[in-house]
Motif scaffolding. Structure first.
Motif, PDB file in Angstrom:
ATOM      1  N   GLY A 178     161.102  60.633  66.720  1.00 26.93           N
ATOM      2  CA  GLY A 178     161.648  59.758  65.829  1.00 26.93           C
ATOM      3  C   GLY A 178     161.842  58.249  65.909  1.00 26.93           C
ATOM      4  N   GLU A 179     161.210  57.801  67.457  1.00 26.25           N
ATOM      5  CA  GLU A 179     161.551  56.430  67.665  1.00 26.25           C
ATOM      6  C   GLU A 179     160.476  55.619  67.183  1.00 26.25           C
ATOM      7  N   THR A 180     159.248  55.999  67.241  1.00 26.21           N
ATOM      8  CA  THR A 180     158.003  55.444  67.029  1.00 26.21           C
ATOM      9  C   THR A 180     157.246  55.391  65.808  1.00 26.21           C
ATOM     10  N   LYS A 190     142.071  49.610  64.860  1.00 20.44           N
ATOM     11  CA  LYS A 190     143.147  49.081  65.734  1.00 20.44           C
ATOM     12  C   LYS A 190     144.400  50.304  65.287  1.00 20.44           C
ATOM     13  N   VAL A 191     144.917  50.508  66.545  1.00 24.10           N
ATOM     14  CA  VAL A 191     146.096  51.543  66.418  1.00 24.10           C
ATOM     15  C   VAL A 191     147.237  50.846  66.931  1.00 24.10           C
ATOM     16  N   TRP A 192     148.259  50.599  66.032  1.00 25.36           N
ATOM     17  CA  TRP A 192     149.809  49.928  66.671  1.00 25.36           C
ATOM     18  C   TRP A 192     150.601  51.233  66.622  1.00 25.36           C
ATOM     19  N   ALA A 193     151.710  50.820  67.397  1.00 23.25           N
ATOM     20  CA  ALA A 193     152.962  51.423  67.508  1.00 23.25           C
ATOM     21  C   ALA A 193     154.123  50.395  67.276  1.00 23.25           C
ATOM     22  N   PHE A 194     155.236  50.868  66.715  1.00 29.63           N
ATOM     23  CA  PHE A 194     156.094  50.196  66.128  1.00 29.63           C
ATOM     24  C   PHE A 194     157.416  51.095  66.644  1.00 29.63           C
ATOM     25  N   ASN A 226     150.957  63.438  70.875  1.00 25.58           N
ATOM     26  CA  ASN A 226     149.595  63.175  70.781  1.00 25.58           C
ATOM     27  C   ASN A 226     148.899  62.773  69.533  1.00 25.58           C
ATOM     28  N   LEU A 227     148.045  61.839  69.133  1.00 23.55           N
ATOM     29  CA  LEU A 227     147.597  61.410  67.858  1.00 23.55           C
ATOM     30  C   LEU A 227     146.205  61.864  67.482  1.00 23.55           C
ATOM     31  N   TYR A 228     146.081  62.323  66.521  1.00 24.26           N
ATOM     32  CA  TYR A 228     144.766  63.002  66.174  1.00 24.26           C
ATOM     33  C   TYR A 228     144.265  61.982  64.705  1.00 24.26           C
ATOM     34  N   ILE A 229     143.260  61.290  64.992  1.00 25.28           N
ATOM     35  CA  ILE A 229     142.731  60.318  64.049  1.00 25.28           C
ATOM     36  C   ILE A 229     141.339  60.575  63.705  1.00 25.28           C
ATOM     37  N   THR A 230     141.309  60.741  62.094  1.00 24.96           N
ATOM     38  CA  THR A 230     139.774  60.798  61.671  1.00 24.96           C
ATOM     39  C   THR A 230     139.052  59.349  61.674  1.00 24.96           C
ATOM     40  N   ARG A 231     137.789  59.721  62.103  1.00 24.07           N
ATOM     41  CA  ARG A 231     137.013  58.370  62.348  1.00 24.07           C
ATOM     42  C   ARG A 231     135.993  58.568  61.233  1.00 24.07           C
ATOM     43  N   HIS A 232     136.209  57.795  60.029  1.00 24.26           N
ATOM     44  CA  HIS A 232     135.423  57.789  58.780  1.00 24.26           C
ATOM     45  C   HIS A 232     134.119  57.023  59.173  1.00 24.26           C
ATOM     46  N   GLY A 233     132.948  57.547  59.235  1.00 24.25           N
ATOM     47  CA  GLY A 233     131.769  56.973  59.357  1.00 24.25           C
ATOM     48  C   GLY A 233     130.956  57.621  60.570  1.00 24.25           C
ATOM     49  N   LYS A 234     131.932  57.943  61.442  1.00 24.50           N
ATOM     50  CA  LYS A 234     131.403  58.455  62.717  1.00 24.50           C
ATOM     51  C   LYS A 234     131.449  60.044  62.919  1.00 24.50           C
ATOM     52  N   GLN A 243     149.676  56.849  74.537  1.00 23.33           N
ATOM     53  CA  GLN A 243     149.515  55.622  75.423  1.00 23.33           C
ATOM     54  C   GLN A 243     148.126  55.021  74.974  1.00 23.33           C
ATOM     55  N   GLY A 244     147.323  55.650  74.019  1.00 25.94           N
ATOM     56  CA  GLY A 244     146.089  55.400  73.677  1.00 25.94           C
ATOM     57  C   GLY A 244     144.975  55.902  74.386  1.00 25.94           C
TER      58      GLY A 244
END
Length: 649
Positions: A178-180, A190-194, A226-234, A243-244
Motif C-alpha cells: 500500500g505504499e507505492t 514509461k512506467v512510474w512509481a510514486f 510484480n506488474l503485468y502490463i498490456t502492450r497495446h499494438g505489440k 524494480q522494472g
C-alpha cells in the motif's frame, strides 16, 4: 507384471500433470466479436465472473463466466461510457465513466447504479486503482494534448488531483504494502512509481521502466508486487519486477490488448481484454493477483461470526485513545483515554469520559496535566476497594537526558508512573508520584490493562518495561518483560510481586477468584499465564490468538464465561475480535467480529457488560467505516450464543 506397473504409474502421473495448463501461454476464453473493439476494464467478482465494458454496444457492461459464457450485465445511464472497473472492500463495483467525468458505483446484486464521484475538470477518467482502505486513484489522460493527471477519490467521493504534468496516464495500480502507486504513460511508454503519503498524496516520483516502442495500456500487480502490463499494438503482456526488470513477456492472439485482471479458482488466471478481436484472452501465471487475494480475504471476513445485534460509532474523534473502560458502582461507564491523534509524538494527556449506555459520551476531565515538552499517555485503570477510580499513567519526555544524546521527538526517556485517584467519578483528581523506580539498564515501568481487586482486598495491576540496548547512546530497547504489581493500601503505593512474561510487554490481569489469576500477555500473539498463589508464580497456558492478534482484555460474562477481546493486525482482517472460554482460559472459542478497521493501526480493546446484558467494547483505530481519522470507537453488542472451544469446531 513387476516391470509394467511402474511404467503405468509414470504414464498416469504424466497424464495428471499435463492437465495443468502451461504458464504464460495464452488462448481465447470467449468467441470473437462478442464485445466491441472498445472492450476494456476487466474485473472479477467473488464467483470468478469477469466483468468488462462494451458487450455488443458502447454503453454496456458484460458478464462472462469462467468457462467463457458471456451475457449483457447492464446498460449504463444515458451518456455514460465506461472504461476501468474495480471491486471495492465494500463489495460494490466502481466504474470509470469517461464521457460523464464520473466514477459510477454499482451494486452487483441489484444493479443499482449511482454517481459516486464527479469532477468536471477531468479529461476522462480512464483506469482505476484501489487501496486496501477503499480509496481510489484514477488515471486521466488527455489524448489530444498527450498529457495526463492522476486523481484521488476518497471513500466519501471527494475528488483531489494528486499529480499533474504527466504524459498520457493510463494503467494504474497499488503495491501490496500500500505504499507505492504505479502509473504508466501510454504514448511516452514509461512506467512510474510514486510513494503514497499518509494522506494519500503522491511524492518521490521515479521512473522504473521505459520501452523503446509500442504503447501500454492497463496494468495490475500480483501478490509479490510484480506488474503485468498490456502492450497495446505489440500484442503482448509484459511482467515486470517492482524494480522494472522484465521477467516474462506473453504473446497474445491479437495485437491490441487493453487491460487485464486476475481471477480463476486460485487467482492465477490472467484475463485480458483484446480489442482487435473483441474478446477475452486468458493465460496462467505463477502467483495470484493482489486484487483477487484481497477479495478472498473479504469473503473470509464476511464469514466470521458476528453479534446478531450491535451498534458501532466513533465515540470520541481525533484521539489515539488506547481506551480503558471501568464500570463504576453506579452503573456508569468510565473511559480513560489518550487525547492526541498520534503515537506519542506530541504533548498530550489522558482524559476521563463517561457514558450510561455506551452510545452517548461526555468528557468529565483531563486527568493529567503534563509537564512542558512531555506527554502522558500509557495507562491502567480500575476501582479501588472504596469505589474510587484509580489510574496509573506514564509517558515520554522530549527533553534530552544527561546520560545520552538527544533522541527522536518524544523518545528521550519513558516517564515514571503517576498514581491518580478520583473520588467523584472522574471529575477531579489527586496525584502522587510514589510508584517504584526501575533498576539500572531498564526503562521505567509502563502500566497497562485493568487494576483489579483480589480476594483479600489488595489491588493488582501489570506493568512492563524494556531493557536498553545501550542507555548511554539510545533509548531503544532490545527486549521486554511484564510484571505483576500489588497495592496493600487501596492503590496509593505499589510493589513488584513477580515476573509474568519474560519477553512480553502489554499484559492485562484478571482475577479468577480466590488466589487464582489469569494474564494475557502480548508478544507476537496473546500468550496466557495463570497463577494460583495470588500472583507469586505464573505458569503458561496455550496461546489464545494467532500471530498479530494482540493487545487483549479479559472480562467475565454474566453467564460465567471469560471473554478475551483483542486487536487484529492481520492484512485483510484488521479490527477487533472476541473469543470466549468456559474453562477459565485454558481453551478458547473461534473469533467473533466486533469491529472493522481499514488499517493495521487499531485494536487495544476494553470491555464491560451492562446490567441489561449488553457488552460495550471500546477500541482505537486510525481509519474505520465509521470515521476516517484516529478515534475511540465503541461497539455496543450482545453475545446471543454461548460460544466455547468445543462448539466452535
Amino acid at each position: 507384471m513387476h516391470s509394467i506397473l511402474p511404467t503405468l504409474l509414470v504414464l498416469l502421473a504424466g497424464t495428471v500433470l499435463s492437465a495443468e495448463p502451461k504458464l504464460y501461454v495464452a488462448n481465447a476464453l470467449t468467441n470473437e466479436g462478442l464485445f466491441t473493439d472498445g472492450i476494456e476494464g476487466p474485473a472479477c467478482d467473488e464467483q470468478g465472473n469477469i466483468f468488462c465494458v462494451k458487450f455488443g454496444g458502447e454503453h454496456t457492461l458484460g458478464k462472462t463466466t469462467p468457462d467463457g459464457c458471456a451475457e449483457l450485465f447492464l446498460d449504463l445511464p444515458a451518456g455514460s461510457k465506461a472504461n476501468g472497473i474495480r471491486f471495492g472492500p465494500d463489495g460494490l463495483m466502481y466504474v470509470a465513466d469517461y464521457t460523464g467525468h464520473n466514477i459510477l458505483r454499482i451494486n452487483p446484486e441489484t444493479k443499482e447504479t449511482e454517481v459516486f464521484a464527479h469532477e468536471a475538470e477531468m479529461s476522462q477518467p480512464n483506469d482505476l486503482a484501489i487501496t486496501i482502505e477503499g480509496h481510489l486513484y484514477a488515471s486521466d489522460p488527455n489524448w489530444g494534448e498527450g498529457t495526463g493527471r492522476v486523481w484521488r477519490i476518497d471513500r466519501q467521493g471527494k475528488v483531489t488531483c494528486v499529480v499533474e504534468g504527466m504524459g498520457t496516464t493510463n494503467g494504474i495500480d497499488v503495491s501490496p504494502d500500500g505504499e507505492t502507486l504505479y502509473v504508466n504513460e501510454s504514448d511516452q511508454r514509461k512506467v512510474w512509481a510514486f510513494t503514497i503519503g499518509s494522506e494519500g498524496e503522491l511524492m518521490d516520483k521515479r521512473l522504473i521502466k521505459e520501452f523503446p516502442a509500442q504503447g501500454m495500456d492497463g496494468m495490475r500487480v500480483d501478490v509479490k508486487g510484480n506488474l503485468y502490463i498490456t502492450r497495446h499494438g505489440k500484442g503482448t503482456v509484459v511482467k515486470l519486477s517492482p524494480q522494472g526488470e522484465v521477467m516474462q513477456e506473453i504473446k497474445l492472439p491479437g495485437s491490441k490488448p487493453s487491460n487485464l485482471c486476475f481471477g480463476g479458482k486460485d487467482g492465477r488466471t490472467v484475463y485480458v481484454t483484446e480489442m482487435e478481436h473483441g474478446q477475452i484472452v486468458q493465460f496462467r501465471v505463477d502467483q495470484p493477483g493482489l486484487e483477487w487475494k484481497r477479495m478472498q480475504e473479504r469473503v473470509a471476513l464476511n464469514k466470521e461470526r458476528k453479534p446478531l445485534r450491535f451498534y458501532r460509532q466513533a465515540a470520541v474523534q481525533e484521539v489515539c485513545a488506547w481506551p480503558n473502560l471501568t464500570l463504576s458502582r453506579d452503573g456508569s461507564i468510565l473511559a480513560v483515554l489518550h487525547n492526541q491523534p498520534g503515537h506519542g509524538t506530541m504533548e498530550g494527556d489522558i482524559e476521563c469520559w463517561a457514558s450510561t449506555n455506551g452510545l452517548r459520551w461526555e468528557k468529565r476531565s483531563t486527568i493529567t496535566q503534563h509537564a512542558p515538552n512531555t506527554i502522558r499517555m500509557n495507562h491502567a485503570a480500575g476501582l479501588a476497594g472504596n469505589g474510587d477510580l484509580v489510574v496509573l499513567c506514564s509517558g515520554w519526555t522530549n527533553e534530552k537526558q544527561a546520560e545520552r544524546p538527544k533522541q527522536a521527538e518524544f523518545r528521550d526517556a519513558i516517564l515514571g508512573n503517576w498514581v491518580l485517584r478520583s473520588k467523584d467519578g472522574g471529575l477531579s483528581w489527586d496525584k502522587q508520584e510514589s510508584f517504584p523506580k526501575a533498576e539500572a539498564g531498564w526503562t521505567e515501568y509502563i502500566p497497562f490493562g485493568d487494576i483489579c481487586q483480589g480476594a483479600d482486598g489488595a489491588l493488582h495491576v501489570s506493568c512492563y518495561q524494556g531493557e536498553y540496548l545501550d542507555a548511554a547512546i539510545s533509548s531503544k530497547t532490545k527486549g521486554y518483560r511484564s510484571w505483576h504489581f500489588r497495592s496493600d493500601d487501596d492503590g496509593w503505593t505499589w510493589k513488584a510481586v513477580s515476573l509474568i512474561g519474560p519477553r512480553h510487554n502489554e499484559t492485562t490481569l484478571f482475577h479468577l477468584g480466590g488466589k487464582s489469576w489469569l494474564a494475557a500477555a502480548r508478544v507476537d500473539a496473546m500468550d496466557m499465564f495463570r497463577s494460583d498463589d495470588d500472583g507469586l508464580t505464573w505458569t503458561s497456558l496455550p496461546r489464545a490468538t494467532e500471530r498479530n492478534e494482540i493487545n487483549g482484555h479479559l472480562m467475565r460474562m454474566k453467564d460465567g464465561q471469560l471473554m478475551l477481546t483483542y486487536g487484529v493486525r492481520i492484512p485483510g482482517r484488521y479490527g477487533v475480535c472476541a473469543k470466549f472460554s468456559d474453562d477459565e482460559g485454558r481453551t478458547w472459542s473461534g473469533a467473533v467480529r466486533i469491529a472493522h478497521s481499514y488499517v493495521w493501526d487499531c485494536g487495544y480493546p476494553s470491555s464491560v457488560q451492562l446490567a441489561n446484558g449488553q457488552i460495550v467494547t471500546a477500541y482505537y483505530s486510525k481509519d474505520t467505516p465509521e470515521y476516517s481519522g484516529y478515534q475511540m470507537g465503541v461497539a455496543v453488542w450482545e453475545a446471543t450464543t454461548r460460544l466455547t472451544a468445543e462448539n466452535n469446531k
